[in-house]
Design an enzyme around this catalytic site. Structure first.
Site, mmCIF file in Angstrom:
data_model
loop_
_atom_site.group_PDB
_atom_site.id
_atom_site.type_symbol
_atom_site.label_atom_id
_atom_site.label_comp_id
_atom_site.label_asym_id
_atom_site.label_seq_id
_atom_site.Cartn_x
_atom_site.Cartn_y
_atom_site.Cartn_z
ATOM 1 N N HIS A 238 21.510 69.061 17.215
ATOM 2 C CA HIS A 238 21.617 68.708 18.351
ATOM 3 C C HIS A 238 23.096 68.721 19.048
ATOM 4 O O HIS A 238 23.337 68.368 20.137
ATOM 5 C CB HIS A 238 21.299 67.074 18.488
ATOM 6 N N LYS A 240 26.435 70.552 21.091
ATOM 7 C CA LYS A 240 26.606 71.226 22.107
ATOM 8 C C LYS A 240 28.194 71.557 22.083
ATOM 9 O O LYS A 240 28.773 70.823 22.384
ATOM 10 C CB LYS A 240 26.351 70.728 23.564
ATOM 11 N N ASP A 245 38.029 82.182 22.489
ATOM 12 C CA ASP A 245 39.330 82.537 21.879
ATOM 13 C C ASP A 245 40.204 81.195 21.303
ATOM 14 O O ASP A 245 41.464 81.507 21.370
ATOM 15 C CB ASP A 245 40.320 83.124 23.241
ATOM 16 N N HIS A 463 21.874 61.411 31.187
ATOM 17 C CA HIS A 463 22.028 62.019 29.735
ATOM 18 C C HIS A 463 23.401 62.069 29.128
ATOM 19 O O HIS A 463 23.582 62.499 27.966
ATOM 20 C CB HIS A 463 21.480 63.583 29.835
ATOM 21 N N LYS A 465 26.568 60.757 27.218
ATOM 22 C CA LYS A 465 26.794 59.962 25.829
ATOM 23 C C LYS A 465 28.164 59.702 25.971
ATOM 24 O O LYS A 465 29.087 60.357 25.476
ATOM 25 C CB LYS A 465 26.145 60.626 24.699
ATOM 26 N N ASP A 470 38.134 49.281 25.368
ATOM 27 C CA ASP A 470 39.432 48.914 25.900
ATOM 28 C C ASP A 470 39.855 49.746 27.198
ATOM 29 O O ASP A 470 38.824 50.383 27.774
ATOM 30 C CB ASP A 470 40.543 48.560 25.019
#
Length: 545
Positions: A238, A240, A245, A463, A465, A470
């Site tokens: 899952h 991404k 470079d 979508h 996350k 604080d």
């Protein structure tokens, strides 16, 4: 006489088995299997909620429960995959040691109260805290695609990508064309894609075009009927990640999908994602840590990949960990990217339900990469999240599309609210999973009673996350607040310790709140009894969702 009796007995045919005999032996076999499997669940499953959920399924739907547990009951990634993963990690660690690349560094850069939290990640992943990054929060798909394409066009050595979904429609075709152009001009391009998440992509013309151009396309965790007998097919990659470079890295919730085209038949609106682009000239930084993760994952996928990694580790050392780039080389690349930022298309009001102004670049960001994988890094992100929630003093704000916590995590949120911490959970009003929707709702009552604010986002499938604690800590990446992300999937998060960068994520969350409906306890208590009952029944199985 005895011989005569024996002969008569031998001539007597055996009585045929009756249905009662079959039923009796079947019942005995069933009881033995149930007892054995129950003992197996109790001895193997360390999470009590998961164990109870499986036992409930086993005794309510015996045949289904038996088959389901054998197939997907335990997080088995496969013995050979584990061996290749261990060998790939060993190769990369040996290379890092040989080149004096120290990844478990930087704890002294943090305030005292965050050093223990950071150590959780370092212990299980080997990645410490890296400083001196330029980071920018990208809050709109047009900005993400524009920056990504510009960076690929400016790449001089390598492009590494790791994604769950590639959906080759809309602006994604532009990204793929940039990859093809990069490969044709001699840039080494690798892309690792989840086999299930991108199932249709592997049969597409775009896949064939990439490989013809010289892009290395790797299939992550391939599935098959025979493979299912030896490993769980629902353990997915899952992550991404994009690394260009070794100095430029992207991380966030975005897949390679254009929200204008992706899942528009689900009646949940456009998917809304965020990403952070990181840049650093330091020899060890977030991007080099990302590169180490991607290369290790590619090496673990097949024996051929592992052999190639073994043969080319010195080449990778030179290409992926260039310690002294030329000043002209670096300045020319930065100049191209800065000029590109001036021309990023600003989102129009009709493109999304919300408009978030383009965020500025933040200098000097301190961050830590936290990858997680079943049977590899234990439950590192879950443990980090629970720890940081208990240490919050002023506020906890969580953005997640899927909110299905376990008892310990929901208890931590309830306890935080009761001790005066401002706790806000931002989740979509509608999600693309019926069971997840109802399992999530089963937790609302106790959270609302404790004073937790539940904000239902109305502008699409949010979508993103993100977790803000604080004013000086943020978790940002691919992890949902559910047991699948914590225990089963290969995920990646980035812990951010610089207040200015944390403030950008908090400002983004604040904008989301402007498009939310706030759930009230009185309203929630007025629901019908059967609705509450159904939610609570689904909650029993929430550890498995």
């Amino acid at each position: 006489m005895e011989a005569h009796i024996i002969a008569l007995a031998a001539e007597q045919p055996l009585a045929p088995w009756s249905w009662a005999d079959f039923a009796g032996y079947g019942l005995i076999l069933h009881i033995i299997l149930m007892v054995v499997l129950t003992l197996r669940i109790v001895s193997v499953q360390r999470n009590i909620g998961v164990a109870i959920a499986w036992i409930a399924i086993l005794y309510t739907l015996p045949l289904f429960g038996l088959i389901a547990y054998i197939l997907v009951g335990e997080p088995m990634v496969g013995r050979r995959y584990r061996q290749r993963m261990d060998q790939a990690r060993l190769l990369m660690n040996e290379m890092a040691e040989r080149e004096r690349l120290i990844f478990d560094q930087g704890k002294e850069l943090l305030p005292e109260h965050y050093r223990g939290v950071s150590q959780i990640g370092t212990r299980w992943t080997g990645f410490g805290v890296f400083s001196d990054h330029q980071m920018q929060l990208l809050t709109h798909p047009s900005a993400i695609f524009k920056r990504l394409i510009d960076d690929i066009d400016a790449a001089q050595r390598s492009v590494l990508m790791e994604f769950y979904i590639i959906y080759p429609k809309g602006r994604i075709l532009d990204v793929l064309q940039a990859l093809i152009a990069a490969a044709k001009r001699g840039i080494e391009c690798h892309i690792l894609i989840d086999s299930v998440g991108s199932f249709s992509f592997f049969n597409s013309a775009e896949h064939r075009d990439l490989e013809r151009a010289g892009v290395f396309v790797h299939q992550s965790l391939p599935v098959g009927l025979f493979k299912t007998l030896f490993k769980r097919s629902d353990l997915r990659n899952h992550r991404k990640i994009v690394v260009i470079d070794e100095y430029i890295g992207y991380i966030g919730s975005f897949n390679l999908v254009d929200p204008k085209f992706f899942k528009q038949d689900k009646d949940i609106g456009q998917w809304i994602d965020v990403a952070i682009r990181s840049f650093s000239q330091q020899p060890i930084n977030i991007a080099t840590a990302m590169a180490k993760v991607v290369i290790t994952d590619i090496g673990a996928e097949s024996s051929d990949n592992l052999d190639a990694l073994h043969q080319r580790v010195n080449s990778y050392t030179r290409k992926l960990y260039v310690r002294h780039p030329t000043i002209n080389d670096m300045n020319s690349r930065v100049k191209v990217l800065e000029n590109a930022a001036d021309h990023i298309e600003q989102p129009s009001a009709g493109a999304m339900s919300i408009v978030i102004p383009q965020m500025p670049v933040v200098e000097g960001v301190i961050a830590q990469l936290i990858p997680s994988a079943p049977q590899v890094t234990a439950h590192v992100i879950y443990n980090t999240l629970v720890t940081i929630i208990h240490r919050a003093n002023k506020r906890i704000r969580i953005t997640t599309p899927y909110f299905v916590p376990d008892e310990a995590l929901s208890g931590a949120l309830v306890t935080a609210a009761k001790r005066g911490v401002e706790v806000t959970i931002i989740i979509p009003e509608k999600v693309d999973s019926f069971l997840v929707q109802h399992a999530s709702q089963a937790y609302y009552q106790e959270l609302l009673e404790a004073g937790v604010t539940i904000a239902l986002f109305k502008g699409g499938l949010l979508h993103a996350k993100t977790v803000v604690i604080d004013d000086d800590y943020c978790l940002f990446g691919t992890v949902n607040i559910d047991m699948r992300s914590f225990y089963l999937n290969m995920e990646v998060s980035m812990a951010i310790y610089t207040p200015e960068m944390v403030a950008q994520v908090a400002d983004c969350q604040e904008t989301y709140l402007q498009s939310c409906r706030f759930l009230e306890l009185d309203e929630w208590q007025q629901r019908r009894d059967y609705e509450r009952l159904f939610d609570n029944v689904v909650r029993l199985f929430s550890p498995l969702l």
